[in-house]
Design an enzyme around this catalytic site. Structure first.
Site, PDB file in Angstrom:
ATOM      1  N   GLU B  49      31.375  -1.795  45.215  1.00 51.91           N
ATOM      2  CA  GLU B  49      31.831  -2.067  45.157  1.00 51.91           C
ATOM      3  C   GLU B  49      33.122  -3.330  46.330  1.00 51.91           C
ATOM      4  O   GLU B  49      34.564  -2.272  45.980  1.00 51.91           O
ATOM      5  CB  GLU B  49      32.308  -3.353  43.592  1.00 51.91           C
ATOM      6  N   ASP B  60      42.612 -11.425  39.867  1.00 53.45           N
ATOM      7  CA  ASP B  60      43.327  -9.405  40.504  1.00 53.45           C
ATOM      8  C   ASP B  60      44.771  -9.481  40.118  1.00 53.45           C
ATOM      9  O   ASP B  60      45.702 -10.450  40.664  1.00 53.45           O
ATOM     10  CB  ASP B  60      43.377  -9.094  42.245  1.00 53.45           C
TER      11      ASP B  60
END
Ligand code: PLP
Lengths: 404, 261
Positions: B49, B60
């Site tokens: 990924e 995030d």
């Protein structure tokens, strides 16, 4: 369809819900609760009572003839949202969302803030309703709006300075969204402007549209006519949509949003999102934004913390695209000049955000001439800006008030 | 069919555990991110990924934020993403998915992005802030190019939304283990197990669990009830601290299980 009847999730090509899946249930829940509340007379009554007995609605209008002499002789009328409890229009939206939070049974509220006015309003409502409150504020803004940081803390809120990115409003929103993703079950994100994912643009607009509804009737009563033009500052766009909305279907009334032109819209240092941006996705909605060719957000710059944002609400993007409203940049210097002028001619110290609308009104008055009537949203008061204004005009120390 | 789903299914049919590894492109610089990606794959990562650095990464946590901020400061441009995918897929076989927030794709042009990703040898996209409801252009472009598309499923998603995520995902469904953003967590939520169960009940054949996964024990545990485990922040941290070889060593320990064989 009347323009006033437009609802989310989409305003033309703009709006939507570009959010992590983890937030969908929460925004669905808010949308459902809001759809019920909107039609519920009890909710509407409670909100109206809070306005009447707590925040000070209706706000008055004030005609400002000495200021208007500098605006081509047009009539200039201010809608006095600066007189609301907590000092700006932000409280209108916060009281609505706080009531909704109560209905949702949530006990913790979070918010982003730029100028600190939305944070102060949220901290105020949290105190009033007995909720826990965390405010995210860019570190740059905690410095330039230190007074509001102290107000929030005094009201019992935790203020978290955000150190990532440009350390301003954009990054405060990022951090608030991260908090929300992790705490969505207990927490309501009281969003402060008409941006973000559906239902925020529609809901915040509905809580702010009282500004224009009152002002439209007040101006009609004072002058016997609708205004020629309506002017407001545009950061995310909540005070602007609030005053525009009642006039959307009055074709003779021109609507002007004034964006932060910073050091000049043709320099890299501005926050003139509609003037200089392109459509894209930021913070949950498709709208105009300041971005590079790769779609990375470009940091905005403005002397006004509340306008220092590279995005704008989707309904404004739509009103611009269909030509119903016009958006223009106002520089830091023009805004500060207007702030000084209103202070000296009328004894009203506006917020620097609102001073952008005043500078715009001066420009409009000179274009439209003495037959025009310009309604300006005075979205907030300038107490929070004394540090910035003091430095700008040299009001501190031996400099001794030489502003001119 | 789907390259990613095939790799996952084959590994599981052979009795293996599936490890999906995340790294941001351009961190610490473009070359090192390619080296690190290759090291991950050579040390047992089955699906890569590869993350596109973005200015406003709302999903995030601090570790990945710091890395992607550094990548942008070092001059990451979107075209480097295709270059990185090409360089990795030329050297190793594992499928490479790009993980990207939506605006960069939108600005590049959804069709053009899909074409260039396919041409670079990429397998598809993971889209953390694009829900199926808003994905019309991407559904069409991925169908046209045969690229995989991974949508997310959250513990709070309704049954109807889970069904839709399963129906529209290709490769796997990304089950968000816990409510929150990326970053290592000591205890994985029971929420993950429950969510995977709900996805299975709704007919999901390929489900990987991510967010907060950082230890070999967690990878093994997740592989006990899902089709694969996704590790991000822990790998990024090891890359930041010790370079590509350290990231490779962590990948080896994650993929070989707690007993280390
Ligand atoms: C007084 C005042 N006016 C305007 C704004 C800008 O926000 P909006 O564009 O949502 O009205 C702010 C934001 O902090 C503000 O405090």
């Amino acid at each position: 369809m009347a323009l006033r009847d437009q609802t989310g999730p989409y305003f033309g090509d703009f709006g939507g819900r570009f959010v992590p899946e983890s937030l969908v249930q929460a925004i669905d829940e808010i949308a459902e609760a809001y759809d019920l509340a909107k039609l519920d007379p009890t909710f509407q009554h409670e909100l109206a009572e809070l306005g009447r007995t707590y925040s000070g609605r209706p706000s008055i209008i004030t005609e400002v003839p000495r200021f208007a002499e500098h605006a081509g002789g047009a009539r200039v009328i201010l809608k006095r949202e600066d007189l609301n409890h907590t000092g700006s229009h932000k409280i209108n939206n916060v009281l609505g969302q706080a009531l909704l939070t109560k209905r949702l049974g949530k006990t913790r509220v979070i918010a982003e803030t730029g100028a600190g006015q939305h944070g102060v309003a949220t901290a105020t409502a949290a105190a009033l309703f007995g909720m826990d409150c965390v405010i995210y504020m860019g570190e740059v803004d905690t410095e330039r709006q230190a007074l509001n940081v102290a107000r929030m803390r005094l009201l019992g809120a935790e203020v978290i300075p955000v150190k990532s990115g440009s350390r301003t409003l954009k990054d405060a929103i990022n951090e608030a969204m991260r908090d929300w993703v992790a705490n969505v079950e207990s927490t309501m994100y009281i969003f402060g402007t008409v941006a973000g994912p559906h239902p925020f643009p529609e809901m915040v607009r509905d809580f702010q549209k009282i500004i224009g509804e009152e002002a439209r009737a007040q101006v009609l009563e004072l002058t016997g006519e609708l205004p020629t033009a309506v002017a407001a500052a545009v950061g995310g766009g909540s005070n602007a949509i609030g005053i525009f909305h009642a006039f959307l279907d009055d074709p003779t009334v021109a609507l002007y949003g004034f964006e932060a032109g910073g050091e000049g819209a043709d320099t890299p240092r501005h926050a003139a999102t509609i003037t200089k941006g392109r459509p894209g996705v930021l913070h949950g909605a498709r709208s105009y934004l300041l971005q590079d060719e790769d779609g990375q957000t470009i940091e905005s710059h403005s002397i006004s913390a509340g306008l220092d944002y590279p995005g704008v609400g989707p309904e404004h993007a739509w009103l611009s695209a269909i030509g119903r409203a016009s958006y223009r940049p106002v520089t830091d210097t023009a805004a500060m000049d207007a702030l000084l002028l209103l202070s000296r001619t009328e004894g009203i110290i506006p917020a620097i955000e609102s001073a952008h609308a005043l500078a715009g009104a001066i420009e409009l008055g000179r274009e439209l001439g003495p037959d025009a009537t310009i309604l300006v949203n005075l979205s907030g008061r300038g107490d929070k800006d004394m540090e910035t204004a003091g430095t700008w005009f040299g009001l501190f120390d031996e400099q001794n008030g030489t502003a001119e | 069919m789907s390259r990613v789903a095939d790799v996952i299914a084959a590994k599981r049919a052979a009795g293996g555990e599936v490890l999906v590894g995340y790294l941001p492109i351009g961190f610490p610089d473009l070359d090192a991110s390619v080296e690190a990606a290759v090291a991950l794959i050579e040390n047992g990562v089955d699906v890569l990924e590869f993350g596109i650095p973005y200015s406003d990464p709302v999903m995030d946590g601090p570790v990945i934020q710091a890395a992607t901020t550094a990548a942008l400061a070092n001059g990451f441009k979107l075209r480097h993403a295709f270059e990185a995918v090409r360089r990795v897929t030329e050297r190793v076989d594992a499928p490479v998915l790009l993980m990207t927030y939506w605006n960069p794709v939108l600005q590049y042009g959804v069709d053009r992005f899909a074409d260039d990703l396919a041409a670079a040898g990429g397998a598809g996209l993971i889209t953390p802030d694009l829900i199926p409801d808003e994905a019309g252009d991407w559904l069409a472009a991925s169908d046209r190019t045969g690229l995989d598309r991974v949508f997310l499923a959250a513990p709070t998603s309704s049954d109807e939304r889970l069904r839709r995520a399963i129906e529209l995902s290709r490769g796997f469904v990304y089950a968000v283990s816990t409510m929150g953003i990326t970053g290592a967590r000591a205890d994985l939520d029971v929420a993950a197990r429950t969510l995977v169960g709900r996805l299975r009940d709704a007919g999901a054949e390929s489900v990987c669990v991510g967010i907060g996964v950082s230890t070999p024990e967690q990878v093994r545990e997740i592989n006990g009830y899902a089709d694969g485990a996704i590790v991000g922040s822990a790998l990024v941290k090891s890359l930041a601290d010790g370079g590509p070889s350290a990231a490779g060593a962590l990948a080896a320990s994650l993929s070989h299980g707690p007993s280390g064989h």
